[in-house]
Scaffold this active site. Structure first.
Site, PDB file in Angstrom:
ATOM      1  N   GLU A   1      -4.159   6.946  -3.672  1.00 23.31           N
ATOM      2  CA  GLU A   1      -3.669   5.674  -3.120  1.00 23.31           C
ATOM      3  C   GLU A   1      -3.359   4.716  -4.254  1.00 23.31           C
ATOM      4  O   GLU A   1      -4.054   4.734  -5.276  1.00 23.31           O
ATOM      5  CB  GLU A   1      -4.759   4.993  -2.273  1.00 23.31           C
ATOM      6  CG  GLU A   1      -5.029   5.644  -0.945  1.00 23.31           C
ATOM      7  CD  GLU A   1      -6.103   4.884  -0.157  1.00 23.31           C
ATOM      8  OE1 GLU A   1      -6.238   5.159   1.032  1.00 23.31           O
ATOM      9  OE2 GLU A   1      -6.803   4.024  -0.732  1.00 23.31           O
TER      10      GLU A   1
ATOM     11  N   TYR B   1       0.850  -1.190   0.000  1.00 19.79           N
ATOM     12  CA  TYR B   1       0.000   0.000   0.000  1.00 19.79           C
ATOM     13  C   TYR B   1       0.882   1.234   0.000  1.00 19.79           C
ATOM     14  O   TYR B   1       1.824   1.318   0.795  1.00 19.79           O
ATOM     15  CB  TYR B   1      -0.880   0.012   1.266  1.00 19.79           C
ATOM     16  CG  TYR B   1      -1.579   1.330   1.486  1.00 19.79           C
ATOM     17  CD1 TYR B   1      -2.871   1.542   1.007  1.00 19.79           C
ATOM     18  CD2 TYR B   1      -0.941   2.392   2.128  1.00 19.79           C
ATOM     19  CE1 TYR B   1      -3.503   2.770   1.167  1.00 19.79           C
ATOM     20  CE2 TYR B   1      -1.565   3.621   2.288  1.00 19.79           C
ATOM     21  CZ  TYR B   1      -2.844   3.799   1.802  1.00 19.79           C
ATOM     22  OH  TYR B   1      -3.466   5.010   1.949  1.00 19.79           O
TER      23      TYR B   1
END
Ligand code: GDP
Ligand code: MN
Length: 386
Positions: free
Chosen positions: A190, A103
């Site tokens: 993201e 991530y």
């Protein structure tokens, strides 16, 4: 403005980010054609503005042409958290080994008056749980707004996060992502999962990209990304009435008030009373009965709403006008859920008199916002709200 995954990926590509190949489709036939063209397993992915599509069944690995078509049929038209799927992205699937979903993200962070870069080796669909249970597994780094993210800082963060693979390439992807965030006035970017292949090369499999609405005038080239059909129908209706309305996930109490501050407080007191607000709705100052009527109508349409909490501090807004609007909604059969109100200030006594005269269990007034919120929470929770 939230971008769809495929739109966010287009933007990231412009910044040189290595993005998984994919094409958009609106019919199962188009999905079939894309499968044929790729000639390998694909992932069929719902393009809707909600998080957690995978968990909701909106992301399906498809190992054959038949599977791809079947998944497309199931996903197109599917309802995910109140939004209908009209488009899918068909991506060239990659083989993910356990533990290779990373991530990385950039978020505008008031606490540091800049962007915070975040990175975790435990990306994928459980990132929210990782953040809640083991926050130490998410590395955070303030990005200097003047210099932007420098490659050595990105490498340091990648090392701290425990990323494996070609760290120069991974850091380079983070630098490009942060450049996209700065230049596109993003409030959030993201990449999750960030996949690292056997050679150590990173590939962006999914992105969330949100541009600050107040900066949209600087990004006219992506204004066409906005699709009314992809927005929440109640938010579209609210913008027609000129209301500031935000639909909130997993709530059961509809909330409305006169002013952003009082509505924010109202959300807090609903939470404190043990229920969850289903929306934010600011009817503004000086609202007359017809405006209140429209607000009640709008909130009542939300199937998540089991009760309505109205919090008005009457200054230029008259309490009796609020009462009239709510009573009219009841008389017209629009109001089917209990309304618990605190209306204080100008013409409060007149409002009380009107409600006493109506004498309906569905509309009740309370002396304080805490009592009104508690009653609304009780009603909503008793009605089996989420
Ligand atoms: P989200 O649930 O909305 O975040 O959707 P994602 O695009 O992140 O996909 C959800 C999950 O599907 C990912 O965390 C992966 O586990 C899986 N996934 C997505 N793309 C691929 C792929 O190309 N190959 C494999 N094996 N899994 C994938
Ligand atoms: Mn994702």
């Amino acid at each position: 403005m939230k971008l769809h995954e495929y739109q966010g990926k287009e933007v990231l590509r412009q910044y040189g980010v290595n993005v998984q190949d994919g094409k958009v489709a609106t019919t199962p036939e188009e999905v079939q054609a894309i499968y044929k063209e790729y000639g390998q397993p694909v992932v069929v992915k719902a393009q809707v503005h909600v998080g957690g599509r995978g968990k909701a069944g909106g992301v399906k690995f498809s190992s054959s042409e038949e599977k791809a078509v079947e998944n497309a049929k199931n996903i197109l038209g599917m309802d995910i958290k109140g939004l209908t799927v009209n488009k899918v992205l068909v991506t060239k699937a990659v083989d993910i080994d356990a533990g290779t979903e990373y991530y990385v993200g950039m978020i505008v962070d008031r606490n540091v008056q800049s962007y915070t870069l975040m990175a975790s080796a435990e990306g994928g669909m459980e990132i929210e749980e990782v953040a809640a249970a083991t926050p130490e597994k998410i590395i955070k780094h303030r990005v200097d707004p003047v210099t932007g993210l420098r490659p050595y800082e990105a490498r340091e963060v990648a090392i701290k996060a425990g990323f494996k693979g070609n760290l120069n390439k991974i850091a380079d992807m983070m630098v490009k992502m942060s450049k996209a965030a700065f230049e596109r006035d993003a409030v959030l970017v993201e990449i999750n999962p960030l996949f690292v292949d056997a050679d150590g090369t990173p590939l962006a499999l999914d992105t969330k990209f949100e541009i600050d609405d107040n900066a949209m005038y600087r990004h006219k080239d992506v204004a066409h990304y906005r699709e009314l059909a992809a927005e929440h129908p109640l938010e579209i209706e609210a913008s027609e009435y000129g209301f500031a309305y935000v639909k909130l996930d997993d709530g059961n109490v509809g909330v409305l008030g006169n002013g952003a501050g009082i509505v924010m407080t109202s959300l807090d007191v609903v939470n404190r009373a043990g229920a969850k607000p289903a929306n934010f709705l600011d009817i503004g100052g000086g609202a007359k009965a017809d405006v209140v009527y429209n607000a009640v109508k709008l909130v009542s349409k939300d199937p998540d709403v089991k009760s309505i909490f109205i919090n008005i501090f009457g200054g230029i807004t008259r309490a009796d006008e609020v009462a009239k609007g709510v009573i009219k909604a009841l008389e017209d059969g629009i109001l089917t859920k209990p309304v618990r109100m605190r209306i204080a200030g100008t013409a409060e006594d007149e409002a009380k008199a009107l409600l006493n005269e109506k004498n309906s269990d569905l509309i009740k007034m309370y002396p304080t916002m805490f009592e009104a919120a508690e009653e609304a929470a009780k009603d909503a929770n008793a009605a089996g709200g989420k």
